[in-house]
Scaffold this active site. Structure first.
Site, PDB file in Angstrom:
ATOM      1  N   ASP A   1       0.850  -1.186   0.000  1.00 44.96           N
ATOM      2  CA  ASP A   1       0.000   0.000   0.000  1.00 44.96           C
ATOM      3  C   ASP A   1       0.891   1.243   0.000  1.00 44.96           C
ATOM      4  O   ASP A   1       2.083   1.168   0.310  1.00 44.96           O
ATOM      5  CB  ASP A   1      -0.877   0.037   1.254  1.00 44.96           C
ATOM      6  CG  ASP A   1      -1.971  -1.017   1.219  1.00 44.96           C
ATOM      7  OD1 ASP A   1      -2.387  -1.384   0.110  1.00 44.96           O
ATOM      8  OD2 ASP A   1      -2.393  -1.467   2.293  1.00 44.96           O
TER       9      ASP A   1
ATOM     10  N   ASP B   1      -4.472  -3.044   5.236  1.00 47.52           N
ATOM     11  CA  ASP B   1      -4.915  -2.504   6.522  1.00 47.52           C
ATOM     12  C   ASP B   1      -6.429  -2.552   6.692  1.00 47.52           C
ATOM     13  O   ASP B   1      -6.929  -2.519   7.800  1.00 47.52           O
ATOM     14  CB  ASP B   1      -4.419  -1.065   6.717  1.00 47.52           C
ATOM     15  CG  ASP B   1      -4.767  -0.165   5.537  1.00 47.52           C
ATOM     16  OD1 ASP B   1      -5.665  -0.535   4.743  1.00 47.52           O
ATOM     17  OD2 ASP B   1      -4.146   0.904   5.401  1.00 47.52           O
TER      18      ASP B   1
ATOM     19  N   ASP C   1      -9.150  -5.912   2.606  1.00 48.94           N
ATOM     20  CA  ASP C   1      -7.852  -6.464   2.217  1.00 48.94           C
ATOM     21  C   ASP C   1      -7.680  -7.903   2.705  1.00 48.94           C
ATOM     22  O   ASP C   1      -6.721  -8.579   2.322  1.00 48.94           O
ATOM     23  CB  ASP C   1      -6.711  -5.616   2.800  1.00 48.94           C
ATOM     24  CG  ASP C   1      -6.579  -4.270   2.110  1.00 48.94           C
ATOM     25  OD1 ASP C   1      -6.877  -4.209   0.903  1.00 48.94           O
ATOM     26  OD2 ASP C   1      -6.191  -3.297   2.771  1.00 48.94           O
TER      27      ASP C   1
END
Length: 1026
Positions: free
Chosen positions: A457, A744, A748
């Site tokens: 990310d 997070d 996900d």
């Protein structure tokens, strides 16, 4: 030879298991392959799950889930048949009455557990329950009362398996079958010795064996106990969960274990419901109850269905709940007893080394039987009267069996190989915990060393996650709001615009502005939301306008969704005469498409958003993005009637450009990954230009890299959670990559579960993400991920070092004993001496080599690929070369030692045997040093970085002196002169020279990608430093 090699490879295939989610068939296959050739089953399989017990636990869990499913979805029937016993009076305990409560713990727990709406109505709903547990729904529990509530209603804790004591590990270590056989032989030896030689001479051999066995058991147990303490500390860290509660009128964080009945808990997407409770208020609140009921369909919780069960997960929305039952009074408490049982899955390396140990064990057993047969044949041939046996004959046969055959098995069966993996992993996990990475699954630390790709990310991982609104486009102009001048320019227009802006900022948000005990204002929520709200607070201060948040009632809320990439809210706006007004906030291009008007330069009149104006707004968005700013749009629409969120027709208020600076050290960490052969791919939900700018800044997007899509892409922007899952699946399946992925959010979870290594963020990550991850990055820092990869490689390399060292000792010990027994009729090393050698190569060797810290050179070569051989040709070269040297030296000493060493006199035989033992041990000590580097000639580099290695090597040498010089009676050794000591050490040190020569011999790696040092192919960077 080729036939044996093929059979061995075929046998080892049974010891292949995947790193994640291995099937029960694969787990049973390798257990069956190990068979019964295990010296100490309790110890060797201590870190391996009991499949039978796990199956029983799973059955029990399913039964509880079925019971709950019936109770939750067929309530009336369930209450008649399952909870009939619970339909009884619940008298109020005197302690509860004295403390001011008017409902018992059992009655309160039964309301939520049975979804008993009738009982809840009798108690006058949530407000009535709150009064009975003496709590204000606005102010929450008083901190001073938490202890009393825990005493009356219980603690939010579950019974855990008691920790194993040192004595349990001592018992496990003593269950070694070969050690028990040796102990029995020692007792018989004492009996025969006393009968033939008298006191005390007849008992020395037997007592010496017993003392050595005791030493081996004590050191082994101490090592295992130390590992267990490390795992216990890690388990405690894994269970740490903080929850947001309102106490003393202020919102604050408390541990999940400190939650008490009466607490007001704030829940949002991804949270775990910490206990049973009742819904107070919230928006679009969906709960996943599959962990309890097994039902995959989420449950909508509202005032009509206010029951919340502990252990469930928040799938969407936000809410406040009143805690009504904790700990073992919840159904989750009953399940927790079973969830922790059954053990963690074994790692691939553990299984592989079980296979290696099994093959070597079979070879050792064959050698032991053959050696015993040779000795017995020589004895019987030499014995003239076969029918007459004396006590001395019995002692000789016992010596053949114990001193040679059983001891060969002790040395030859490398029980320590699989356990060395556990030791190395425990050490690495403890060190990673200190470096802010919590490893949840053992295999992840091991697998991370093979990672060939990291899908990361952007927000919070590559960037600091400390966001600030830097620029705002509004009323046709862009202002930099990090200066007072910029603020003044922004709000110089009519009051209408400022009020509209503030109303949208404060109401269209999933975060909260709270005031603590000291009066300090803080924002609780995601970093993006926090940045917007902090900007709103500054606008309030400059414009001297209150946003009147309390005056506007929220009619409907659609929380932010990573698929829609927007959030919306409908409020009864005081600025619109109490009529419904909808606000929309989210991804800039998504919101812009739903707008048809824009606030003009005067800040008061709405103008139609023409194509030209749309292009100007889009240009402003692109300009923000190219400056690496995260862009969000805010829009509104007055609704004539109803509370539904409009699909389009909004008026654009402002575009926010939010700065999230790059983390210090990220660029260097990305370069380290590239040097290590690890591809870094950025997957973000941000605008493509923002993503590209950040990716270039941190070195991910290179000149030959591309964005958005394709197998060679570097950056994926505006990605959906499903995109990340698809990406991970294809990288693993189509390109055979070992993929690590960060995440997070709740969405996900599938990608984290699918990846070889799932890395959840410890700060920004939800509980759902953490639960599906293998490693939790506690500081959300990309550099920490590199540390995990480095330690993962270190584990793999350290185990290879240990295997190389131990196999060398195995080969030499087997051959020396067999050859000596065949030609001389006795073994050169006694039981006590071989047990000491076994301790050096097993427990002490593992401690020394399996705990070495990583070095930077490990990140200068590509990762090990899937299916690469663990024992490489480089390792075989070193093992065979060192074995040949040691066998030649010991063979020459065995047959020509007296002549070469000028030994004569009555003690010459004893001196020679002691010298051979001493030389053999020092060969192992120096070979241990040699094993630190499998290809580099300089084996002393960084030797003092590992104090454990230095301590073990020093202690081994010191104890060898004690055994030879002070324990001769028990160890069958005699005093050696300084000259003989010097020669022993010099012969041992020649192993270093032999190692250097061997490393100059090239190894053909054309058929094996793992044939460079430790299974890695070095990246061409010039001549290899020596």
């Amino acid at each position: 030879m080729a036939y044996l090699r093929n059979k061995s490879m075929e046998f080892l295939k049974r010891f292949e298991v995947p790193a994640k989610n291995p099937s029960e068939d694969a787990q049973r296959r390798w257990r069956d392959a190990v068979g019964t050739l295990v010296k100490n089953r309790r110890r060797r399989f201590r870190m391996v799950p009991d499949l039978e017990k796990r199956s029983q636990v799973e059955t029990q869990r399913r039964q509880i889930q079925e019971k709950l499913r019936v109770a939750l979805y067929v309530q009336k029937a369930a209450l008649q048949f399952i909870d009939a016993a619970r339909k009884k009076e619940h008298p109020l305990p005197e302690l509860a009455r004295q403390c001011g409560f008017s409902i018992s713990a059992e009655e309160l727990a039964s309301v939520v557990r049975g979804h008993d709406s009738k009982s809840l109505r009798l108690h006058k709903g949530v407000d009535g329950v709150a009064r009975k547990v003496n709590v204000s729904l606005a102010d929450g529990v008083k901190s001073d009362d938490a202890g009393v509530r825990a005493e009356v209603y219980g603690l939010n804790q579950y019974p855990e398996k008691p920790a194993r004591t040192f004595w349990m590990f001592l018992w496990d270590a003593s269950q070694d079958m070969t050690l028990m056989l040796l102990a029995l032989c020692a007792l018989i030896s004492v009996g025969i010795g006393l009968a033939t030689e008298g006191w005390p001479g007849g008992m020395y051999d037997g007592v010496g064996i017993m003392l050595t066995i005791f030493l081996v058991v004590m050191i082994t147990a101490a090592s295992d106990y130390k590992q267990s303490l490390q795992f216990r500390d890690l388990d405690k860290e894994k269970k740490k969960i903080d929850m947001h509660v309102t106490r003393d009128g202020y919102r604050q964080k408390v541990s999940i274990y400190d939650i008490v009945v009466g607490d007001i808990v704030h829940l949002s997407i991804g949270d775990q419901v910490p206990a049973d409770g009742l819904y107070i208020d919230g928006y679009s609140f969906l709960v996943d109850e599959s962990s309890l009921s097994g039902e995959s369909e989420p449950v909508h919780v509202s005032t009509a269905n206010p029951f919340l069960l502990g252990g469930t997960k928040v799938q969407d929305g936000s809410a406040r709940m009143l805690v009504t039952a904790v700990g073992m009074r919840t159904e989750w408490g009953n399940l927790m007893e079973t969830l922790s049982q059954g053990g963690e899955d074994e790692t691939p390396l553990q299984v592989k080394l079980n296979g290696v140990a099994t093959i070597i064990g079979k070879i050792g057993l064959a050698f032991a039987v053959l050696t015993f047969a040779v000795l017995m044949a020589r004895f019987l041939v030499a014995k003239k009267e076969l029918l007459r046996w004396s006590m001395a004959d019995a002692l000789s046969v016992l010596n053949f069996f114990a001193a040679v055959a059983v001891t060969i098995i002790v040395v030859a069966v490398p029980e320590g190989l699989p356990l060395a993996v556990t030791l190395s992993l425990a050490f690495a996990m403890k060190k990673l915990m200190q470096e802010r990475a919590l490893v949840r699954h053992l295999s992840a630390c091991e697998t991370m060393g093979s990672a060939s790709c990291i899908c990361t990310d952007k927000t919070g991982t590559l960037t600091t996650n400390h966001m600030v609104v830097e620029k705002v486009w509004a009323a046709g102009a862009t202002q930099t709001v990090t200066t007072s001048k910029g603020f003044d320019e922004l709000i110089k227009s009519e009051t209408f615009f400022s009020k509209l802006l503030l109303e949208g900022v404060f109401h269209c948000s999933g975060s909260e502005v709270v005031r603590d005990k000291d009066g300090k204002i803080t924002v609780m929520g995601t970093p993006t939301e926090t940045a917007i709200l902090e900007f709103g607070l500054q606008v309030e201060k400059h414009a001297k306008i209150e946003h009147a948040a309390a005056a506007a009632k929220k009619l409907k809320v659609e929380p932010f969704n990573s698929v829609k990439k927007t959030m919306a809210v409908v409020v009864a706006s005081p600025n619109a005469a109490g009529r419904p007004r909808a606000f929309l906030k989210g991804a800039s291009e998504v919101v812009l498409k739903r707008c048809s008007c824009v606030v003009d330069g005067a800040g008061t009149v709405e103008k139609k958003l023409t194509e030209a104006k749309t292009k100007r707004v889009a240009s402003a968005i692109d300009a923000f993005a190219c400056e690496a700013l995260r862009t969000l749009c805010l829009a509104y629409q007055d609704i004539g009637a109803g509370n539904d969120v409009p699909a389009d027709g909004y008026t654009l208020i402002a575009v926010f450009g939010i700065k999230d600076p790059l983390r210090p050290g990220v660029r260097e960490a990305v370069k380290t990954c590239h040097d290590a052969g690890i591809n870094v791919r950025m997957v973000t939900g941000d605008n493509i230009n923002t993503a590209k700018a950040i990716a270039r800044e941190c070195g991910i997007l290179t000149d030959d890299g591309i964005a958005i899509e394709g197998p060679e892409f570097r950056v994926m922007a505006r990605s959906l959670p499903l995109d990340k899952h698809t990406l991970v699946t294809n990288l693993r399946g189509m390109f055979n990559e070992v993929v690590a992925v960060t995440g997070d959010g709740t969405n996900d979870a599938p990608a984290l579960h699918e990846a070889d290594i799932g890395l959840a963020m410890g700060i920004a990550g939800t509980e759902v993400a953490k639960e599906n991850a293998d490693v939790i990055i506690m500081d959300d820092n990309f550099s920490t991920i590199i540390n995990v990869a480095k330690w993962g490689r270190s584990v793999y390399i350290n185990i290879q070092k240990f295997v190389q060292f131990q196999l060398t000792v195995n080969i030499v010990a087997l051959m020396v004993n067999f050859v000596s027994a065949s030609f001389t009729g006795s073994a050169p090393l006694t039981i006590v001496q071989l047990l000491w050698v076994n301790l050096i190569m097993d427990t002490l060797g593992a401690l020394a080599l399996a705990t070495e810290p990583p070095n930077d050179s490990m990140m200068q070569r590509p990762p090990v690929g899937r299916g690469d051989n663990f024992i490489t040709k480089v390792m075989w070269r070193n093992i065979i070369g060192q074995s040949i040297y040691q066998l030649i030296v010991l063979g020459v000493l065995l047959f020509k030692g007296k002549t070469l060493l000028l030994l004569n006199g009555t003690q010459s035989d004893a001196q020679l045997n002691t010298f051979i033992f001493n030389t053999f041990v020092f060969c192992q000590v120096f070979n241990e040093v040699n094993s630190r580097e499998m290809e580099k000639i300089n084996v002393f580099a960084g030797i003092f970085n590992s104090w454990i290695f230095s301590a073990v090597a020093g202690a081994t040498a010191a104890f060898q002196v004690i055994i030879v010089e002070l324990m001769g009676t028990f160890a069958s050794t005699v005093h050696l002169s300084g000259r003989l000591w010097l020669i022993s050490v010099l012969i041992g040190s020649v192993s270093l020279v032999i190692g250097a020569i061997l490393k100059c011999i090239p190894v053909d790696s054309s058929s094996d990608s793992s044939d460079r040092q430790d299974g890695y192919q070095p990246i061409p960077t010039g001549p290899n430093a020596v």
